[in-house]
Scaffold this motif. Structure first.
Motif, PDB file in Angstrom:
ATOM      1  N   ILE A   8       0.829  -1.211   0.000  1.00 18.13           N
ATOM      2  CA  ILE A   8       0.000   0.000   0.000  1.00 18.13           C
ATOM      3  C   ILE A   8       0.860   1.256   0.000  1.00 18.13           C
ATOM      4  O   ILE A   8       0.553   2.223  -0.706  1.00 18.13           O
ATOM      5  CB  ILE A   8      -1.001  -0.044   1.170  1.00 18.13           C
ATOM      6  N   ASP A   9       1.965   1.241   0.727  1.00 16.97           N
ATOM      7  CA  ASP A   9       2.883   2.390   0.705  1.00 16.97           C
ATOM      8  C   ASP A   9       3.430   2.624  -0.706  1.00 16.97           C
ATOM      9  O   ASP A   9       3.504   3.768  -1.167  1.00 16.97           O
ATOM     10  CB  ASP A   9       4.037   2.195   1.692  1.00 16.97           C
ATOM     11  N   ALA A  10       3.808   1.545  -1.400  1.00 12.77           N
ATOM     12  CA  ALA A  10       4.325   1.679  -2.768  1.00 12.77           C
ATOM     13  C   ALA A  10       3.226   2.185  -3.706  1.00 12.77           C
ATOM     14  O   ALA A  10       3.474   3.059  -4.546  1.00 12.77           O
ATOM     15  CB  ALA A  10       4.880   0.343  -3.251  1.00 12.77           C
ATOM     16  N   HIS A  11       2.017   1.677  -3.553  1.00  7.99           N
ATOM     17  CA  HIS A  11       0.882   2.156  -4.360  1.00  7.99           C
ATOM     18  C   HIS A  11       0.699   3.654  -4.149  1.00  7.99           C
ATOM     19  O   HIS A  11       0.521   4.412  -5.114  1.00  7.99           O
ATOM     20  CB  HIS A  11      -0.390   1.411  -3.975  1.00  7.99           C
ATOM     21  N   ASN A  12       0.752   4.098  -2.893  1.00  4.09           N
ATOM     22  CA  ASN A  12       0.515   5.511  -2.579  1.00  4.09           C
ATOM     23  C   ASN A  12       1.631   6.422  -3.088  1.00  4.09           C
ATOM     24  O   ASN A  12       1.385   7.603  -3.343  1.00  4.09           O
ATOM     25  CB  ASN A  12       0.322   5.702  -1.075  1.00  4.09           C
ATOM     26  N   ARG A  13       2.847   5.891  -3.245  1.00  4.81           N
ATOM     27  CA  ARG A  13       3.938   6.710  -3.801  1.00  4.81           C
ATOM     28  C   ARG A  13       3.701   6.999  -5.272  1.00  4.81           C
ATOM     29  O   ARG A  13       4.211   7.970  -5.816  1.00  4.81           O
ATOM     30  CB  ARG A  13       5.286   6.029  -3.597  1.00  4.81           C
ATOM     31  N   GLY A  14       2.937   6.137  -5.927  1.00  7.96           N
ATOM     32  CA  GLY A  14       2.586   6.358  -7.325  1.00  7.96           C
ATOM     33  C   GLY A  14       3.715   6.047  -8.280  1.00  7.96           C
ATOM     34  O   GLY A  14       4.721   5.436  -7.919  1.00  7.96           O
ATOM     35  N   ALA A  44      -5.111   4.499 -14.817  1.00 11.08           N
ATOM     36  CA  ALA A  44      -4.667   5.870 -15.103  1.00 11.08           C
ATOM     37  C   ALA A  44      -5.562   6.552 -16.138  1.00 11.08           C
ATOM     38  O   ALA A  44      -5.633   7.774 -16.174  1.00 11.08           O
ATOM     39  CB  ALA A  44      -3.213   5.857 -15.570  1.00 11.08           C
ATOM     40  N   GLU A  45      -6.249   5.773 -16.978  1.00 14.17           N
ATOM     41  CA  GLU A  45      -7.192   6.356 -17.935  1.00 14.17           C
ATOM     42  C   GLU A  45      -8.391   6.970 -17.210  1.00 14.17           C
ATOM     43  O   GLU A  45      -8.967   7.942 -17.685  1.00 14.17           O
ATOM     44  CB  GLU A  45      -7.690   5.291 -18.916  1.00 14.17           C
ATOM     45  N   ALA A  46      -8.759   6.386 -16.075  1.00  7.47           N
ATOM     46  CA  ALA A  46      -9.957   6.827 -15.352  1.00  7.47           C
ATOM     47  C   ALA A  46      -9.653   7.770 -14.201  1.00  7.47           C
ATOM     48  O   ALA A  46     -10.447   8.656 -13.900  1.00  7.47           O
ATOM     49  CB  ALA A  46     -10.721   5.611 -14.832  1.00  7.47           C
ATOM     50  N   PHE A  47      -8.496   7.577 -13.554  1.00 10.49           N
ATOM     51  CA  PHE A  47      -8.209   8.317 -12.331  1.00 10.49           C
ATOM     52  C   PHE A  47      -6.860   9.010 -12.389  1.00 10.49           C
ATOM     53  O   PHE A  47      -5.901   8.487 -12.942  1.00 10.49           O
ATOM     54  CB  PHE A  47      -8.215   7.374 -11.121  1.00 10.49           C
ATOM     55  N   ASP A  48      -6.820  10.164 -11.774  1.00 13.02           N
ATOM     56  CA  ASP A  48      -5.583  10.917 -11.623  1.00 13.02           C
ATOM     57  C   ASP A  48      -5.086  10.669 -10.201  1.00 13.02           C
ATOM     58  O   ASP A  48      -5.672  11.156  -9.238  1.00 13.02           O
ATOM     59  CB  ASP A  48      -5.844  12.404 -11.851  1.00 13.02           C
ATOM     60  N   GLY A  49      -4.036   9.879 -10.077  1.00 15.11           N
ATOM     61  CA  GLY A  49      -3.485   9.574  -8.762  1.00 15.11           C
ATOM     62  C   GLY A  49      -4.418   8.706  -7.955  1.00 15.11           C
ATOM     63  O   GLY A  49      -5.233   7.960  -8.487  1.00 15.11           O
ATOM     64  N   GLY A  50      -4.282   8.811  -6.663  1.00 14.22           N
ATOM     65  CA  GLY A  50      -5.127   8.037  -5.763  1.00 14.22           C
ATOM     66  C   GLY A  50      -4.299   7.392  -4.675  1.00 14.22           C
ATOM     67  O   GLY A  50      -3.134   7.050  -4.884  1.00 14.22           O
ATOM     68  N   GLU A  51      -4.902   7.277  -3.512  1.00 14.28           N
ATOM     69  CA  GLU A  51      -4.227   6.665  -2.375  1.00 14.28           C
ATOM     70  C   GLU A  51      -5.180   5.755  -1.634  1.00 14.28           C
ATOM     71  O   GLU A  51      -6.400   5.908  -1.707  1.00 14.28           O
ATOM     72  CB  GLU A  51      -3.708   7.730  -1.415  1.00 14.28           C
TER      73      GLU A  51
END
Length: 136
Positions: free
Chosen positions: A12-18, A66-73
């Protein structure tokens, strides 16, 4: 914190770093043939329940996301090890790429761990649904 909980927290930390942070950590977190089943996929966000497999699948998921959302955590509210799985209650946030609308969604995640690697992950709308999947 158990080894499985630590592994999920690292994911989850890696996902949140983007960016490519999660893909860069793939070999340390996931089994080679790991599966991910999100709630929604694709630019329109249709609930297709596609299963993404392996590194290539995860790359495809993040391209489609990424087509649907800009970023995200994902904001962890609680984690509970249950057998070979970890159940996560979380708040998912993002911004619609086209609309610019902020999105906040209560979700439950389950990650199944074997031999120190995540072998499967799935998102659910409720904790009850997540716990049912763990018991199945």
């Amino acid at each position: 914190m158990s080894e499985a909980e630590d592994l999920v927290r690292r994911l989850i930390d890696a996902h949140n770093r983007g960016g490519d942070a999660l893909l860069d950590a793939y070999d340390d977190i996931f089994a080679a043939d790991a599966e991910w089943k999100p709630l929604i996929v694709g630019a329109a966000g249709f609930p297709e329940r596609v299963i993404y497999r392996g590194r290539d699948g995860l790359e495809r998921y993040y391209r489609e996301r990424a087509e649907a959302f800009d970023g995200g955590e994902v904001h962890i509210r609680s984690m509970e090890p249950t057998g070979d799985a970890v159940v996560v209650d979380a708040l998912s946030t993002a911004r619609g790429r086209v609309s610019g609308a902020s999105i906040e969604d209560d979700i439950a995640l389950v990650y199944w761990v074997r031999d120190g690697r995540i072998v499967r992950g799935q998102a659910f709308r409720s904790r009850a649904d997540a716990l049912e999947a763990v018991r199945a």
